[in-house]
Design a protein around this motif. Structure first.
Motif, short mmCIF file in Angstrom:
data_model
loop_
_atom_site.label_atom_id
_atom_site.label_comp_id
_atom_site.label_asym_id
_atom_site.label_seq_id
_atom_site.Cartn_x
_atom_site.Cartn_y
_atom_site.Cartn_z
N LEU A 283 0.86 -1.19 0.00
CA LEU A 283 0.00 0.00 0.00
C LEU A 283 0.89 1.23 0.00
O LEU A 283 1.92 1.26 0.66
N ARG A 284 0.46 2.25 -0.75
CA ARG A 284 1.21 3.50 -0.71
C ARG A 284 0.29 4.65 -1.08
O ARG A 284 -0.75 4.45 -1.73
N LEU A 285 0.67 5.84 -0.65
CA LEU A 285 -0.06 7.06 -0.96
C LEU A 285 0.78 7.90 -1.90
O LEU A 285 1.94 8.19 -1.62
N GLU A 286 0.20 8.29 -3.02
CA GLU A 286 0.85 9.19 -3.96
C GLU A 286 -0.06 10.39 -4.18
O GLU A 286 -1.27 10.32 -3.97
N ARG A 287 0.54 11.50 -4.62
CA ARG A 287 -0.26 12.69 -4.90
C ARG A 287 0.04 13.21 -6.29
O ARG A 287 1.19 13.29 -6.70
N SER A 288 -1.01 13.55 -7.01
CA SER A 288 -0.92 14.18 -8.32
C SER A 288 -1.77 15.43 -8.29
O SER A 288 -3.00 15.37 -8.41
N VAL B 277 -3.26 0.16 -4.00
CA VAL B 277 -3.09 -1.21 -3.54
C VAL B 277 -2.20 -1.92 -4.55
O VAL B 277 -2.53 -1.99 -5.73
N ASP B 278 -1.07 -2.44 -4.08
CA ASP B 278 -0.07 -2.97 -5.01
C ASP B 278 0.39 -4.35 -4.55
O ASP B 278 1.49 -4.54 -4.03
N ARG B 279 -0.47 -5.32 -4.77
CA ARG B 279 -0.14 -6.72 -4.45
C ARG B 279 -0.78 -7.62 -5.52
O ARG B 279 -1.54 -8.55 -5.21
N ALA B 280 -0.49 -7.30 -6.76
CA ALA B 280 -1.17 -7.95 -7.88
C ALA B 280 -0.94 -9.45 -7.92
O ALA B 280 -1.81 -10.20 -8.37
N ALA C 124 -5.06 -9.13 -2.42
CA ALA C 124 -5.65 -9.61 -1.18
C ALA C 124 -5.01 -8.89 0.01
O ALA C 124 -3.80 -8.65 0.04
N PHE C 125 -5.83 -8.55 0.99
CA PHE C 125 -5.37 -7.75 2.13
C PHE C 125 -4.90 -8.63 3.27
O PHE C 125 -5.62 -9.52 3.74
N THR C 126 -3.69 -8.36 3.74
CA THR C 126 -3.17 -8.97 4.95
C THR C 126 -3.52 -8.09 6.15
O THR C 126 -3.94 -6.94 6.01
N PHE D 269 -8.98 -5.06 -8.69
CA PHE D 269 -9.16 -4.10 -7.60
C PHE D 269 -8.73 -4.74 -6.29
O PHE D 269 -7.67 -4.43 -5.77
N CYS D 270 -9.52 -5.69 -5.80
CA CYS D 270 -9.13 -6.37 -4.56
C CYS D 270 -9.99 -7.61 -4.39
O CYS D 270 -11.22 -7.54 -4.50
N SER D 271 -9.34 -8.73 -4.11
CA SER D 271 -10.05 -10.00 -3.93
C SER D 271 -10.51 -10.21 -2.50
O SER D 271 -11.08 -11.26 -2.19
N GLY D 272 -10.25 -9.23 -1.62
CA GLY D 272 -10.69 -9.34 -0.24
C GLY D 272 -9.55 -9.67 0.71
O GLY D 272 -8.39 -9.38 0.44
#
Length: 250
Positions: free
Chosen positions: A3-8, A16-19, A24-26, A59-62
């Motif tokens: 996970l990371r926060l970026e600003r534009s 969310v970067d765990r492709a 999936a969320f730990t 997006f996210c599998s949960g």
């Protein structure tokens, strides 16, 4: 980093970067969300937050089921995990700035909960939505169930929760689970970012009060309404209207 926060510009992106694990969320990721939300809230340049995958097509599998299975006999871990999920969802639903979930791909279980906790959901045409605890003998948290019921009503919520079926983007739009089908979220985020931050934050706060059960004004809401007429954003907005130009809110 998962996970990371970026600003534009005025748009913050919670990525969310765990492709490799279908995002999936730990437990560590659930724990990190409130920290990143606080960082985004404190960043005065961020006017709108988008929650999205760092990679297109998912997006996210949960929740991470392998982590859950590895710790299913550990009551302390289960309690800590549930607390982390509850806090992440609660804080996201009450994040002070407008939050948009941009869904591209499958949005399932806890991933769907993350989308529910945002203010607006934009999805691509290939996205699918499902809430699947009934496949595992689990129960969806009450807080997240309320978010779902608030969006789609009790009948559609029960259809989703009882059946654990995956819904297409078109079906999600039809029942009110998402607000828009689009290939990118930026146009809407940029439109909101250009509006008065004071207005959007207070409107969000009012909607949350209503969803939490308030049905009449109190002294605090009346003060917010009245005080806006003396604010800098009102002065800029009305000046821009008279001068026939776009407002430049600070």
């Amino acid at each position: 980093m998962s996970l990371r926060l970026e600003r534009s510009g005025a748009i913050g992106r919670l990525l969310v970067d765990r492709a490799d694990k279908r995002n999936a969320f730990t437990q560590a990721m659930w724990t990190q969300i409130p920290l990143l939300l606080d960082e985004a809230a404190q960043d005065k340049e961020i006017r709108v937050l988008t929650l999205q995958s760092a990679q297109r097509g998912i997006f996210c599998s949960g929740a991470d089921i392998s982590e859950l299975m590895a710790n299913k006999e550990n009551p302390d871990w289960r309690a800590a995990n549930q607390a982390a999920i509850n806090k992440a969802q609660y804080d996201l639903a009450r994040f002070p700035k407008p939050a948009i979930a941009f869904v591209d791909g499958d949005c399932v279980g806890g991933g769907c909960g993350l989308a529910l906790a945002c203010d607006i959901r934009v999805a691509t045409s290939r996205s699918r939505f499902g809430i699947t605890p009934s496949n595992l003998g689990l129960v969806y948290p009450l807080h997240d169930t309320k978010l779902l019921v608030d969006l789609v009503g009790p009948g559609q919520a029960k259809r989703m929760l009882f059946s654990a079926q995956l819904l297409s983007a078109d079906e999600a739009l039809r029942i009110g689970l998402i607000e828009e089908i689009a290939e990118i979220s930026d146009p809407l985020a940029e439109t909101i970012a250009a509006k008065s931050a004071h207005s959007t934050r207070q409107i969000k706060h009012f909607v949350r009060r209503i969803l939490d059960g308030q049905v009449e004004d109190d002294a605090a809401t009346l003060h917010v309404f009245a005080d806006a007429f003396t604010g800098a954003d009102f002065h800029e907005g009305t000046s821009a209207f008279v001068e026939k130009r776009k407002p430049r809110f600070r």
